[in-house]
Design a protein around this motif. Sequence first.
Motif, PDB file in Angstrom:
ATOM      1  N   ILE A  79      50.620  85.780  -9.393  1.00  0.00           N
ATOM      2  CA  ILE A  79      49.913  86.046 -10.650  1.00  0.00           C
ATOM      3  C   ILE A  79      49.064  84.836 -11.058  1.00  0.00           C
ATOM      4  O   ILE A  79      48.782  84.631 -12.237  1.00  0.00           O
ATOM      5  CB  ILE A  79      50.888  86.453 -11.790  1.00  0.00           C
ATOM      6  N   SER A  80      48.674  84.032 -10.040  1.00  0.00           N
ATOM      7  CA  SER A  80      47.921  82.813 -10.363  1.00  0.00           C
ATOM      8  C   SER A  80      46.551  83.132 -10.945  1.00  0.00           C
ATOM      9  O   SER A  80      46.010  82.361 -11.720  1.00  0.00           O
ATOM     10  CB  SER A  80      47.804  81.920  -9.129  1.00  0.00           C
ATOM     11  N   LYS A 119      45.243  89.369 -12.377  1.00  0.00           N
ATOM     12  CA  LYS A 119      45.635  89.994 -11.097  1.00  0.00           C
ATOM     13  C   LYS A 119      47.134  89.809 -10.840  1.00  0.00           C
ATOM     14  O   LYS A 119      47.716  88.816 -11.269  1.00  0.00           O
ATOM     15  CB  LYS A 119      44.860  89.356  -9.946  1.00  0.00           C
ATOM     16  N   ALA A 120      47.732  90.732 -10.114  1.00  0.00           N
ATOM     17  CA  ALA A 120      49.119  90.599  -9.678  1.00  0.00           C
ATOM     18  C   ALA A 120      49.180  91.159  -8.263  1.00  0.00           C
ATOM     19  O   ALA A 120      49.131  92.369  -8.068  1.00  0.00           O
ATOM     20  CB  ALA A 120      50.054  91.349 -10.611  1.00  0.00           C
ATOM     21  N   ASN A 172      53.550  80.236 -10.351  1.00  0.00           N
ATOM     22  CA  ASN A 172      52.492  81.252 -10.315  1.00  0.00           C
ATOM     23  C   ASN A 172      52.985  82.610  -9.827  1.00  0.00           C
ATOM     24  O   ASN A 172      52.191  83.455  -9.422  1.00  0.00           O
ATOM     25  CB  ASN A 172      51.380  80.799  -9.369  1.00  0.00           C
ATOM     26  N   PHE A 175      55.125  88.790  -6.800  1.00  0.00           N
ATOM     27  CA  PHE A 175      53.712  89.006  -7.115  1.00  0.00           C
ATOM     28  C   PHE A 175      53.060  87.659  -7.395  1.00  0.00           C
ATOM     29  O   PHE A 175      53.579  86.869  -8.193  1.00  0.00           O
ATOM     30  CB  PHE A 175      53.567  89.896  -8.362  1.00  0.00           C
ATOM     31  N   THR A 224      45.211  85.350 -13.282  1.00  0.00           N
ATOM     32  CA  THR A 224      45.371  86.335 -14.361  1.00  0.00           C
ATOM     33  C   THR A 224      44.070  87.112 -14.541  1.00  0.00           C
ATOM     34  O   THR A 224      43.012  86.468 -14.525  1.00  0.00           O
ATOM     35  CB  THR A 224      45.707  85.602 -15.684  1.00  0.00           C
TER      36      THR A 224
END
Lengths: 246, 175
Positions: free
Chosen positions: A59-60, A64-65, A44, A57, A62
């Motif tokens: 990014i789990s 979002k980062a 993730n 980052f 999505t």
Amino acid sequence: MKKVSLCLFVFTALLQWSCTKEGKGFVNSSGKGGSLARFTIVGNYLYTVDRSQLKVFDISQTPKALLTSTEDVGFEIETIFPFKDKLFIGSTSVVHIFSIEDPQHPKKLSTAISPTVMRRCDPVVAKDSVAYTTLRTNGICGGVRSILAVFDIKNIENPVEVYQYPVNEPYGLGYADSALYVCDKSSLLVFNISRPYEPQLVTQINENEFFDVIAENNTLVCWVKQGIVLFDISNRLDPKLITKIQ
Amino acid sequence: MKFLLLLLLAIPLCYGCLRNPDFHAERSDLAFVPVYADTHNLRPVTLEATRPITNAGKIYVYGNYIFQNEQNEGIHIIDNSDPLHPEKKAFLAIPFNTEMAIRASHIYANSINDILVIDLINPLKAQVVNRIKNAFPLIAQDYPPESGYFVCPDPSKGIVVDWKLEPVTEAKCRR
């Protein structure tokens, strides 16, 4: 009773379905980059390396980062390569090895240094207990010669260079099972690495300027000067040209 | 002792390598010249028709697709479902893009100093869904990719996004 067993069956089936989905999603949901990449995704997390920093980052969720950490790695960072719970970060002089056991907070384990080549350590790939890196020397301030260097990383905290193979002007590299593919600018070198610490050159393909490779299933995707060249690598040590994309 | 001597010898050598302020290139000499970005009039991220690969960049594989960066311009999207006949499907124009990685049908790509998240669920309807400002500083900014003389960057002209070999009359920086 029947009802109960049916329920149980449905439950297990659901559980299995969700497990496979989860499992598959985790393994397959990100793609694969080359050895010259500065972005890589593990699980993730997106890991990026700029000239001096490694950033993580989450990014789990999505799209979002969320930046979870920033590490100062060193100077002249050029590439990042993931293998299992490790990150191999190539700079112009050394390879930094990080653990991502805690994926949000990479922890530096060691630095691999070639004792003889002092400049232009470029990309690196690793598998199990061995890491391969190409060290390119060009320009007036470069080092003495270009090599493919092999590091024994059984003790990850103390990588040891165990083998060198002289090459001309190497760029990216990649592997599939017992084959190691090295882009040597004017040719693609194919090494047999069934004895991982002593790569044997088995063939070389001279038709393009090669910069990087990605081995995916039975296809070798090559970045060449004019675009992409694809090889069939069903026989790992004998790539057969499929086509060019320009 | 020998080591010290070597070190003393090495210092002027290194210095020469780093900077030689007396150098003035001849008119015919080639040196790296900074390419500045006009960050005020950037083209939007758009999906365009396929085009020839001219300045081939990094590669990425995701599912049946192959992606190749067109240096500083965007990403070629190539359908490889039929491995004998891969087909370019579109060009994703991203200003000053060099890097990419993909997860869950979303591409993470740099643009100038930002990271963009682009929805690729339908690769032919790609759209930007997030922009992380100043997440990835552009790599090219300080000096060119190869050693030698180069025209010193002038920060007042904007961000350096690339270097081009050109005949110049004066190239004062060196590395």
